[in-house]
Design a protein around this motif. Sequence first.
Motif, PDB file in Angstrom:
ATOM      1  N   LEU A  57     -40.682  31.753  36.380  1.00 39.79           N
ATOM      2  CA  LEU A  57     -39.251  31.508  36.547  1.00 39.79           C
ATOM      3  C   LEU A  57     -38.702  32.064  37.859  1.00 39.79           C
ATOM      4  N   SER A  58     -39.553  32.726  38.630  1.00 41.75           N
ATOM      5  CA  SER A  58     -39.151  33.324  39.917  1.00 41.75           C
ATOM      6  C   SER A  58     -37.987  34.304  39.738  1.00 41.75           C
ATOM      7  N   TYR A  59     -37.993  35.017  38.626  1.00 41.49           N
ATOM      8  CA  TYR A  59     -36.940  35.989  38.341  1.00 41.49           C
ATOM      9  C   TYR A  59     -37.430  37.356  38.799  1.00 41.49           C
ATOM     10  N   GLU A  60     -36.816  37.889  39.863  1.00 41.65           N
ATOM     11  CA  GLU A  60     -37.351  39.075  40.516  1.00 41.65           C
ATOM     12  C   GLU A  60     -36.460  40.299  40.424  1.00 41.65           C
ATOM     13  N   ASP A  61     -35.186  40.135  40.082  1.00 41.19           N
ATOM     14  CA  ASP A  61     -34.281  41.289  40.035  1.00 41.19           C
ATOM     15  C   ASP A  61     -33.252  41.108  38.936  1.00 41.19           C
ATOM     16  N   GLY A  62     -33.250  42.030  37.970  1.00 42.47           N
ATOM     17  CA  GLY A  62     -32.230  41.980  36.937  1.00 42.47           C
ATOM     18  C   GLY A  62     -32.791  42.264  35.550  1.00 42.47           C
ATOM     19  N   VAL A  63     -31.908  42.391  34.594  1.00 34.77           N
ATOM     20  CA  VAL A  63     -32.332  42.548  33.195  1.00 34.77           C
ATOM     21  C   VAL A  63     -32.686  41.175  32.643  1.00 34.77           C
ATOM     22  N   PHE A  64     -33.463  41.171  31.563  1.00 34.45           N
ATOM     23  CA  PHE A  64     -33.821  39.897  30.945  1.00 34.45           C
ATOM     24  C   PHE A  64     -33.971  40.074  29.441  1.00 34.45           C
ATOM     25  N   HIS A  65     -33.803  38.962  28.739  1.00 33.43           N
ATOM     26  CA  HIS A  65     -34.009  38.894  27.296  1.00 33.43           C
ATOM     27  C   HIS A  65     -34.827  37.640  27.033  1.00 33.43           C
ATOM     28  N   MET A  66     -36.075  37.821  26.616  1.00 29.14           N
ATOM     29  CA  MET A  66     -36.985  36.693  26.434  1.00 29.14           C
ATOM     30  C   MET A  66     -37.370  36.554  24.968  1.00 29.14           C
TER      31      MET A  66
END
Length: 439
Positions: free
Chosen positions: A263-272
């Motif tokens: 997903l190219s998600y490199e900075d931040g919080v996440f909920h998967m």
Amino acid sequence: MVSSDGTGAVVVIGYDPPLVRACVGRGLRTIMVRDVRAHLRGGAVPLPAETEEVVVEDITDVGDVWAGLTRLLGDDLHAGVCGIVTFDEFAVSTVAALTSLLNLPGVSPAHSVLMRDKHLQKQAVLAAGLPAARSRVVVPGSELVSTPFPGPCVVKPVAGGGTTATEVVRTESAYQALLERLAASATSPFVVEDLIDVRQEWIVDGVVQDGAVVFSSVGRYAEPCLSYTTDTEPLCIYRADGTGEEERCEQARAFAGKALQALSYEDGVFHMELLLDRDSDTFCFGECAGRVGGGLIQEAVLVKHGFSLAGAAVDVCLGEPVRPAGPADDRCVASTSLHLPRGTIVKLPNPERFAATDGVHEVRVSALLGANDVPEVRSTAHWQGMCLVSAGSLAELEDRMDAVRRAFAEQSLVAPTFGTGVQQRAFMAEYEDAWRWLL
């Protein structure tokens, strides 16, 4: 125009008390942006007195937010703002656009949409070779975009939140009937996903910085979320780390890391959310959001791991290293929803009454006095309260959650507004003292 350390203000888009408290606790000037409805509704949890509020028409509209901040800070937002952050699902792309315009740390707009659009994110994950349901986009009522019945499937808004307006469809007739019904009321394109036979639904909540997962906490639902939309059982979410499920937790973490790269998600919080396939006993990708999970997930992570997802989000939005987690707690931790029957709520319990109860960390009452009209199709956001508990064992944890649910119902009073006259008179006779108090 600046905080006590001279760096400028942090802008929090949407109402989130832990996020606001994390900013204020660091001496940062904290500006919260809310829309008019949220401002008038208030909130179940009070905010620090230092919080400044900007009210706009739509927090997902870049122009509205920019104008609101300009009214407060003046024309030079580059000088007045040092960071922008949100835990609101619908404002994730808005924040990405604003941070890009102001050259602040954050996810790019191109990558932020992958954390919102259910179809695009599954396409990215599938392209990376990870298992996920096939999906198609449909515009109900449109001749330009139509999708024939693909077999048993899940239909939901392409960029929705939780399980709102999400339905499982198993037959072609039910599928056509749903699309016809949506054509009259839909305000969004919908995504049609193949139905996976889910044995369990797991979650990974964490933080990514500079492309690396710097913290993660694994949990699981008592039952898959789609079951919650049709059953009457409460929503329960357990933290799984340290409960004898270490192998499954490591599998979930490994899968989440690969999905975040896709997903190219490199900075931040996440909920998967990960779906454990019943046949293969392996994980499939469910969904991923660029914010914390709903309910009391961030509070549960704090109790279990001593780690503040809100504090980490502030670190990331300021471009500072994420502070490390404290020692993990060996207790079992879970949150559960609290429900009241359909009718008119005339009395609600005081959350402070639960504060002295052993192992009860928080009870949050979201309901207000008045009509409680339970929807035909529930969502994971539909509840009248939520509690967070811990215990020394899973059995004790279950008993504790049952006790809170029971106490919440017993300390509430709901009149059968939608019942017959006989039912309403019986209620008045049974609760005569309560009605005398009200009058």
